[in-house]
Scaffold this motif. Structure first.
Motif, PDB file in Angstrom:
ATOM      1  N   TYR A 157      -0.990  -3.557  -0.626  1.00 56.07           N
ATOM      2  CA  TYR A 157      -2.410  -3.277  -0.842  1.00 56.07           C
ATOM      3  C   TYR A 157      -3.151  -4.465  -1.455  1.00 56.07           C
ATOM      4  O   TYR A 157      -4.363  -4.393  -1.647  1.00 56.07           O
ATOM      5  CB  TYR A 157      -2.577  -2.063  -1.751  1.00 56.07           C
ATOM      6  N   LEU A 158      -2.448  -5.528  -1.777  1.00 56.08           N
ATOM      7  CA  LEU A 158      -3.044  -6.654  -2.495  1.00 56.08           C
ATOM      8  C   LEU A 158      -3.151  -7.912  -1.640  1.00 56.08           C
ATOM      9  O   LEU A 158      -3.605  -8.951  -2.127  1.00 56.08           O
ATOM     10  CB  LEU A 158      -2.215  -6.966  -3.754  1.00 56.08           C
ATOM     11  N   HIS A 166     -15.505  -2.215   5.859  1.00 56.24           N
ATOM     12  CA  HIS A 166     -15.349  -0.921   5.191  1.00 56.24           C
ATOM     13  C   HIS A 166     -15.287  -1.104   3.680  1.00 56.24           C
ATOM     14  O   HIS A 166     -15.842  -0.302   2.921  1.00 56.24           O
ATOM     15  CB  HIS A 166     -14.075  -0.237   5.694  1.00 56.24           C
ATOM     16  N   GLY A 167     -14.625  -2.170   3.237  1.00 61.71           N
ATOM     17  CA  GLY A 167     -14.578  -2.453   1.806  1.00 61.71           C
ATOM     18  C   GLY A 167     -15.947  -2.737   1.231  1.00 61.71           C
ATOM     19  O   GLY A 167     -16.259  -2.320   0.104  1.00 61.71           O
ATOM     20  N   ALA A 168     -16.799  -3.438   1.992  1.00 62.01           N
ATOM     21  CA  ALA A 168     -18.163  -3.709   1.527  1.00 62.01           C
ATOM     22  C   ALA A 168     -18.954  -2.420   1.379  1.00 62.01           C
ATOM     23  O   ALA A 168     -19.714  -2.249   0.414  1.00 62.01           O
ATOM     24  CB  ALA A 168     -18.858  -4.655   2.514  1.00 62.01           C
ATOM     25  N   TYR A 206      -7.172  -3.862  -8.470  1.00 68.11           N
ATOM     26  CA  TYR A 206      -6.629  -2.556  -8.100  1.00 68.11           C
ATOM     27  C   TYR A 206      -6.348  -1.725  -9.356  1.00 68.11           C
ATOM     28  O   TYR A 206      -6.677  -0.531  -9.415  1.00 68.11           O
ATOM     29  CB  TYR A 206      -5.346  -2.750  -7.287  1.00 68.11           C
ATOM     30  N   GLU A 207      -5.729  -2.354 -10.353  1.00 66.59           N
ATOM     31  CA  GLU A 207      -5.394  -1.632 -11.582  1.00 66.59           C
ATOM     32  C   GLU A 207      -6.641  -1.152 -12.311  1.00 66.59           C
ATOM     33  O   GLU A 207      -6.644  -0.065 -12.903  1.00 66.59           O
ATOM     34  CB  GLU A 207      -4.563  -2.541 -12.485  1.00 66.59           C
ATOM     35  N   ALA A 230      -7.635  -1.376  -0.991  1.00 64.97           N
ATOM     36  CA  ALA A 230      -7.250  -2.634  -0.349  1.00 64.97           C
ATOM     37  C   ALA A 230      -8.421  -3.237   0.436  1.00 64.97           C
ATOM     38  O   ALA A 230      -8.598  -4.460   0.460  1.00 64.97           O
ATOM     39  CB  ALA A 230      -6.054  -2.404   0.578  1.00 64.97           C
ATOM     40  N   ASP A 231      -9.242  -2.393   1.052  1.00 64.50           N
ATOM     41  CA  ASP A 231     -10.412  -2.886   1.780  1.00 64.50           C
ATOM     42  C   ASP A 231     -11.439  -3.489   0.817  1.00 64.50           C
ATOM     43  O   ASP A 231     -12.075  -4.506   1.115  1.00 64.50           O
ATOM     44  CB  ASP A 231     -11.052  -1.745   2.578  1.00 64.50           C
TER      45      ASP A 231
END
Length: 282
Positions: A157-158, A166-168, A206-207, A230-231
């Motif tokens: 995931y990193l 999609h992340g944006a 992520y954390e 992740a995205d």
């Protein structure tokens, strides 16, 4: 001859039998309540089972920490953290309990230098890390051994190979109101702030999402899936590695900074040009 005695008893009526039938068929007053309770219990149990299964499937699976690492982490904790968080990490009047925060919270707070705090303030500031990587891991293993909590994310995931578009979208919906759409950070109330996300490692991003440090809300796997996180990381790494197409980005602080720059320097340049033209003509 005497006439035969005739019975004076009245013939039986159906009234008594009808009342008995109605009583037998009548629903008990608490029956409706019992049915509602059973229905709510079944619905709640099914929902709890579904959410537990979903969360367990989404949570990264990591190997159990060795006992030697836990013991080393306990010693480090008692020497460096127990003054504020208590000998058993139960918390105190100046620091919260760490029972159940998981390894991810420790890795973020200690791995970014925010803990141990240099001084009390509105929020812990990032500073040089005080421990080695092995010591940070030992502290995380010890706190994780106290109670279940978010664990260190999996490397898949990193990697920054998700869907940046999609992340944006996820970042604009959930994060941009504090961190700015470009991840440049921003001010909050009472001296608090959302830090910039440039230069932050993917693991710490992520954390932060799964633990909610400082003023940040927690985004568990039911709010944003691991792939969604992740995205978001992919999007942040993309804007960090690609310069602004519009030229000088003014710190990516948004239209207020850009408008102020235009008024001060743009309008100033126009006034200076006007004065120069007037002086030249004279």
């Amino acid at each position: 001859m005497r006439p035969k005695n005739r019975s004076t008893a009245k013939p039986a009526t159906t009234t008594g039998r009808g009342q008995a039938s109605r009583k037998a068929g009548r629903r008990h007053p608490l029956a409706t309540v019992a049915l509602l309770a059973i229905g709510l219990g079944l619905t709640g149990g099914a929902y709890a089972a579904f959410t537990t299964t979903t969360a367990s499937a989404d949570e990264p699976q990591v190997a159990a920490a060795s006992q030697s690492s836990v013991d080393q982490g306990k010693k480090l904790f008692q020497a460096n953290c127990a003054t504020c968080h208590g000998l058993s990490a139960q918390g105190s009047s100046v620091a919260p309990s760490l029972i159940g925060v998981g390894a991810a919270a420790v890795d973020f707070q200690v791995g970014t230098g925010r803990m141990p705090m240099q001084m009390q303030g509105p929020q812990a500031q990032e500073k040089p890390v005080q421990f080695t990587d092995d010591q940070v891991k030992a502290l995380a293993d010890y706190v994780a051994s106290l109670a279940p909590g978010p664990s260190i994310p999996e490397q898949k995931y990193l990697a920054g190979k998700g869907d940046a578009a999609h992340g944006a979208e996820l970042f604009r919906i959930n994060c941009a109101m504090c961190h700015n759409v470009a991840g440049a950070g921003g001010a909050l109330t009472e001296g608090k702030y959302a830090p910039p996300l440039t230069g932050v490692s993917a693991q710490h991003i992520y954390e932060a999402m799964v633990t909610g440090p400082q003023n940040m809300p927690v985004f568990n796997d039911l709010n944003i899936t691991p792939q969604g996180k992740a995205d978001i990381i992919t999007y942040l790494k993309y804007i960090q590695n690609n310069p602004s197409p519009g030229g000088f980005e003014l710190g990516s602080l948004g239209p207020v900074a850009e408008g102020l720059f235009l008024w001060i320097f743009g309008l100033g340049a126009i006034v200076a040009l006007t004065v120069w033209i007037t002086a030249k003509s004279n």
